[in-house]
Design a protein around this motif. Structure first.
Motif, PDB file in Angstrom:
ATOM      1  N   ALA A  26       0.831  -1.198   0.000  1.00 41.43           N
ATOM      2  CA  ALA A  26       0.000   0.000   0.000  1.00 41.43           C
ATOM      3  C   ALA A  26       0.867   1.251   0.000  1.00 41.43           C
ATOM      4  CB  ALA A  26      -0.924   0.000   1.213  1.00 41.43           C
ATOM      5  N   GLN A  27       1.957   1.229   0.799  1.00 42.64           N
ATOM      6  CA  GLN A  27       2.877   2.357   0.828  1.00 42.64           C
ATOM      7  C   GLN A  27       3.549   2.560  -0.532  1.00 42.64           C
ATOM      8  OE1 GLN A  27       3.185   4.352   3.360  1.00 42.64           O
ATOM      9  NE2 GLN A  27       4.829   5.634   2.548  1.00 42.64           N
ATOM     10  N   MET A  28       3.952   1.429  -1.116  1.00 44.04           N
ATOM     11  CA  MET A  28       4.575   1.521  -2.434  1.00 44.04           C
ATOM     12  C   MET A  28       3.604   2.081  -3.475  1.00 44.04           C
ATOM     13  SD  MET A  28       7.747   0.545  -2.276  1.00 44.04           S
ATOM     14  CE  MET A  28       7.734   1.468  -0.722  1.00 44.04           C
ATOM     15  N   GLN A  29       2.346   1.659  -3.383  1.00 46.97           N
ATOM     16  CA  GLN A  29       1.345   2.142  -4.332  1.00 46.97           C
ATOM     17  C   GLN A  29       1.124   3.643  -4.175  1.00 46.97           C
ATOM     18  OE1 GLN A  29       0.023   0.243  -6.689  1.00 46.97           O
ATOM     19  NE2 GLN A  29      -1.098   1.962  -7.562  1.00 46.97           N
ATOM     20  N   LYS A  30       1.113   4.084  -2.892  1.00 46.51           N
ATOM     21  CA  LYS A  30       0.963   5.516  -2.656  1.00 46.51           C
ATOM     22  C   LYS A  30       2.143   6.294  -3.244  1.00 46.51           C
ATOM     23  CE  LYS A  30      -1.751   5.225   1.591  1.00 46.51           C
ATOM     24  NZ  LYS A  30      -1.740   5.468   3.052  1.00 46.51           N
ATOM     25  N   GLU A  31       3.364   5.745  -3.015  1.00 52.24           N
ATOM     26  CA  GLU A  31       4.545   6.420  -3.543  1.00 52.24           C
ATOM     27  C   GLU A  31       4.551   6.415  -5.073  1.00 52.24           C
ATOM     28  OE1 GLU A  31       7.805   4.444  -1.794  1.00 52.24           O
ATOM     29  OE2 GLU A  31       7.470   5.276   0.202  1.00 52.24           O
ATOM     30  N   LYS A  32       4.109   5.263  -5.662  1.00 51.04           N
ATOM     31  CA  LYS A  32       4.045   5.184  -7.120  1.00 51.04           C
ATOM     32  C   LYS A  32       3.040   6.190  -7.670  1.00 51.04           C
ATOM     33  CE  LYS A  32       3.300   1.949 -10.908  1.00 51.04           C
ATOM     34  NZ  LYS A  32       2.905   0.570 -11.283  1.00 51.04           N
ATOM     35  N   ASP A  33       1.876   6.268  -7.008  1.00 55.74           N
ATOM     36  CA  ASP A  33       0.870   7.233  -7.445  1.00 55.74           C
ATOM     37  C   ASP A  33       1.399   8.658  -7.332  1.00 55.74           C
ATOM     38  OD1 ASP A  33      -0.766   5.098  -7.880  1.00 55.74           O
ATOM     39  OD2 ASP A  33      -1.829   5.282  -5.966  1.00 55.74           O
ATOM     40  N   SER A  34       2.114   8.929  -6.198  1.00 53.84           N
ATOM     41  CA  SER A  34       2.665  10.277  -6.027  1.00 53.84           C
ATOM     42  C   SER A  34       3.739  10.561  -7.095  1.00 53.84           C
ATOM     43  CB  SER A  34       3.256  10.433  -4.626  1.00 53.84           C
ATOM     44  OG  SER A  34       4.350   9.542  -4.445  1.00 53.84           O
ATOM     45  N   THR A  35       4.555   9.515  -7.463  1.00 60.73           N
ATOM     46  CA  THR A  35       5.592   9.709  -8.492  1.00 60.73           C
ATOM     47  C   THR A  35       4.961   9.979  -9.851  1.00 60.73           C
ATOM     48  OG1 THR A  35       7.019   8.187  -7.266  1.00 60.73           O
ATOM     49  CG2 THR A  35       7.622   8.657  -9.529  1.00 60.73           C
ATOM     50  N   ASP A  36       3.928   9.212 -10.197  1.00 62.63           N
ATOM     51  CA  ASP A  36       3.231   9.459 -11.468  1.00 62.63           C
ATOM     52  C   ASP A  36       2.623  10.850 -11.492  1.00 62.63           C
ATOM     53  OD1 ASP A  36       3.927   6.913 -12.209  1.00 62.63           O
ATOM     54  OD2 ASP A  36       2.006   6.026 -11.578  1.00 62.63           O
ATOM     55  N   TYR A  37       2.086  11.239 -10.333  1.00 65.00           N
ATOM     56  CA  TYR A  37       1.480  12.570 -10.268  1.00 65.00           C
ATOM     57  C   TYR A  37       2.539  13.645 -10.471  1.00 65.00           C
ATOM     58  CZ  TYR A  37      -0.842  16.646  -8.284  1.00 65.00           C
ATOM     59  OH  TYR A  37      -1.360  17.893  -8.097  1.00 65.00           O
ATOM     60  N   LEU A  38       3.726  13.447  -9.846  1.00 60.09           N
ATOM     61  CA  LEU A  38       4.816  14.415 -10.022  1.00 60.09           C
ATOM     62  C   LEU A  38       5.278  14.471 -11.480  1.00 60.09           C
ATOM     63  CD1 LEU A  38       6.940  13.785  -6.806  1.00 60.09           C
ATOM     64  CD2 LEU A  38       5.676  15.858  -7.378  1.00 60.09           C
ATOM     65  N   LYS A  39       5.391  13.293 -12.119  1.00 54.29           N
ATOM     66  CA  LYS A  39       5.790  13.282 -13.525  1.00 54.29           C
ATOM     67  C   LYS A  39       4.782  14.052 -14.377  1.00 54.29           C
ATOM     68  CE  LYS A  39       8.417   8.967 -13.565  1.00 54.29           C
ATOM     69  NZ  LYS A  39       8.478   7.592 -14.091  1.00 54.29           N
ATOM     70  N   LYS A  40       3.510  13.824 -14.120  1.00 53.38           N
ATOM     71  CA  LYS A  40       2.482  14.542 -14.880  1.00 53.38           C
ATOM     72  C   LYS A  40       2.593  16.043 -14.632  1.00 53.38           C
ATOM     73  CE  LYS A  40      -0.829  10.738 -14.964  1.00 53.38           C
ATOM     74  NZ  LYS A  40      -2.144  10.251 -14.488  1.00 53.38           N
ATOM     75  N   GLU A  97      16.400  20.154 -12.188  1.00 54.08           N
ATOM     76  CA  GLU A  97      15.489  20.159 -11.035  1.00 54.08           C
ATOM     77  C   GLU A  97      14.653  18.890 -10.991  1.00 54.08           C
ATOM     78  OE1 GLU A  97      13.183  23.650 -11.373  1.00 54.08           O
ATOM     79  OE2 GLU A  97      14.793  25.013 -10.722  1.00 54.08           O
ATOM     80  N   PHE A  98      14.185  18.447 -12.181  1.00 55.71           N
ATOM     81  CA  PHE A  98      13.370  17.237 -12.232  1.00 55.71           C
ATOM     82  C   PHE A  98      14.168  16.013 -11.779  1.00 55.71           C
ATOM     83  CE2 PHE A  98      12.006  13.502 -14.690  1.00 55.71           C
ATOM     84  CZ  PHE A  98      10.751  13.343 -14.165  1.00 55.71           C
ATOM     85  N   TYR A  99      15.428  15.874 -12.309  1.00 53.95           N
ATOM     86  CA  TYR A  99      16.241  14.717 -11.932  1.00 53.95           C
ATOM     87  C   TYR A  99      16.626  14.762 -10.450  1.00 53.95           C
ATOM     88  CZ  TYR A  99      16.560  13.319 -16.809  1.00 53.95           C
ATOM     89  OH  TYR A  99      16.256  12.895 -18.090  1.00 53.95           O
ATOM     90  N   ALA A 100      16.845  15.987  -9.937  1.00 52.90           N
ATOM     91  CA  ALA A 100      17.129  16.106  -8.498  1.00 52.90           C
ATOM     92  C   ALA A 100      15.928  15.653  -7.671  1.00 52.90           C
ATOM     93  CB  ALA A 100      17.494  17.560  -8.162  1.00 52.90           C
ATOM     94  N   GLN A 101      14.718  16.043  -8.134  1.00 54.75           N
ATOM     95  CA  GLN A 101      13.495  15.597  -7.429  1.00 54.75           C
ATOM     96  C   GLN A 101      13.348  14.082  -7.493  1.00 54.75           C
ATOM     97  OE1 GLN A 101      11.485  17.442  -5.693  1.00 54.75           O
ATOM     98  NE2 GLN A 101       9.911  15.928  -5.260  1.00 54.75           N
ATOM     99  N   MET A 102      13.615  13.504  -8.674  1.00 55.80           N
ATOM    100  CA  MET A 102      13.532  12.060  -8.811  1.00 55.80           C
ATOM    101  C   MET A 102      14.544  11.354  -7.920  1.00 55.80           C
ATOM    102  SD  MET A 102      11.097  11.286 -10.933  1.00 55.80           S
ATOM    103  CE  MET A 102      10.253  12.627 -10.111  1.00 55.80           C
ATOM    104  N   GLN A 103      15.750  11.964  -7.821  1.00 52.89           N
ATOM    105  CA  GLN A 103      16.796  11.365  -6.985  1.00 52.89           C
ATOM    106  C   GLN A 103      16.382  11.377  -5.519  1.00 52.89           C
ATOM    107  OE1 GLN A 103      19.390   9.913  -8.286  1.00 52.89           O
ATOM    108  NE2 GLN A 103      20.218   9.240  -6.320  1.00 52.89           N
ATOM    109  N   ARG A 104      15.803  12.488  -5.091  1.00 54.56           N
ATOM    110  CA  ARG A 104      15.332  12.557  -3.690  1.00 54.56           C
ATOM    111  C   ARG A 104      14.238  11.536  -3.424  1.00 54.56           C
ATOM    112  NH1 ARG A 104      15.884  18.194  -4.538  1.00 54.56           N
ATOM    113  NH2 ARG A 104      13.640  18.400  -4.969  1.00 54.56           N
ATOM    114  N   GLU A 105      13.314  11.382  -4.377  1.00 51.39           N
ATOM    115  CA  GLU A 105      12.238  10.398  -4.190  1.00 51.39           C
ATOM    116  C   GLU A 105      12.788   8.984  -4.181  1.00 51.39           C
ATOM    117  OE1 GLU A 105       9.394  11.078  -7.179  1.00 51.39           O
ATOM    118  OE2 GLU A 105       8.657  12.975  -6.337  1.00 51.39           O
TER     119      GLU A 105
END
Length: 335
Positions: A182-196, A259-267
């Motif tokens: 469930a945590q992974m799904q939340k993080e995946k959803d948040s990552t997809d949302y950030l990409k969008k 900035e995007f790659y830095a955000q991805m790295q932090r996530e």
């Protein structure tokens, strides 16, 4: 009220036999004797202190008698006093009857209440006795089961406890896996949302830059038209401005990508940290479950050992009792 004493015989006067005279309570026989003595004293037959001519008389009382007119007057006085006493007795009787009936009515009300209370208490006591009986039966059967349980029962208990512990561990593991996914799904959803969000911002920035470029070109051509410069000068200026605008767009694009790659790295670092935390928690939970299982097994084996010792003690006690109850046989003499 406590019964009074008779002034004549000094004995207790009860309600059924009392006679009231001059505010005092007498026995019926005692009152008749007293009135008779008073009547005889009024006739001058009995005075007890002085004697005149063989007849006991008191001059003072004799004078009183002479002043009281006659014996009929005394009879009237006695009758009047009797009527007065009878009326008072009747009033007292009515008063006592009213008090008695009032008391009976109160007692009846209280009796109904007491009956209900007694019935409720009986039901409560019956329920408690039934619960106590069931509890004692359950304790008795449990004790019998403990005493009569053999090695198979112990093994069965061990197997059941092991299965229960294994089932609990499996449920805990499944629960942790579900929480992890469930945590992974939340993080995946948040990552997809950030990409969008990043894509949308990129498109918006690109659109704004295009609009800005067109507006600058229009302003430039308008300026060139106003200045009426030569065609070569206009083309050169246009090329310079295009190169400048292209360079700025490239720098802006690189900055956004960084900035995007830095955000991805932090996530990604956060996800790795979460995975490590989950693994550490799983190991800690597994260690605690193992310790709990060992502790339960030790307590269980300790309990089984105590029950076994108590069963052996009971068996030895029964054996000693049987030996004491067996009579000693006398060996026959050899001739």
């Amino acid at each position: 009220a406590m019964p009074n004493k008779c002034p004549v015989c000094t004995k207790t006067v009860y309600f059924a036999e009392r006679q009231i005279h001059q505010g005092k309570e007498y026995h019926g026989v005692c009152l008749r004797n007293l009135l008779k003595e008073q009547t005889e004293a009024a006739d001058g037959k009995k005075w007890g202190a002085q004697h005149v001519g063989g007849t006991t008389r008191s001059p003072a009382r004799h004078d009183d008698y002479e002043n009281s007119q006659s014996y009929d007057y005394l009879k009237q006085q006695v009758a009047a006093r009797k009527e007065d006493a009878e009326k008072k007795r009747e009033e007292q009787k009515k008063k006592e009857e009213e008090e008695f009936f009032e008391k009976m009515r109160r007692e009846k009300d209280s009796t109904d209440f007491l009956k209900k209370s007694v019935q409720a208490r009986k039901e409560e006591a019956e329920r408690k006795r039934e619960e106590q009986k069931k509890k004692e039966e359950e304790e008795f059967y449990a004790q019998m089961q403990k005493e009569k349980g053999g090695q198979d029962n112990i093994k069965r208990q061990i197997e059941l406890r092991k299965e229960d512990a294994e089932r609990k561990r499996e449920e805990q593991r499944k629960k942790e896996e579900e929480e992890f996914y469930a945590q992974m799904q939340k993080e995946k959803d948040s990552t997809d949302y950030l990409k969008k969000q990043v894509e949308a911002r990129k498109e918006d920035a690109e659109k704004k830059r295009e609009e800005q470029r067109k507006r600058e070109e229009e302003e430039f051509f308008a300026q060139m038209q106003k200045e009426k410069g030569g065609q070569d000068n206009i083309k050169r200026q246009i090329e310079l401005r295009k190169e400048d605008a292209e360079r700025k767009r490239e720098e802006q694009r690189k900055k956004e990508e960084e900035e995007f790659y830095a955000q991805m790295q932090r996530e990604k670092s956060g996800q790795d940290n979460i995975k490590r935390q989950i693994e550490l928690r799983r190991e800690e939970a597994e260690r605690k479950r193992e310790e709990q299982r060992k502790k339960e097994e030790e307590e269980f084996f300790s309990q089984m050992q105590k029950e076994k010792d108590s069963a052996e003690n009971i068996k030895r006690g029964k054996e000693r009792t049987r030996q004491h109850q067996t009579p000693n046989r006398v060996a026959p003499r050899r001739g």
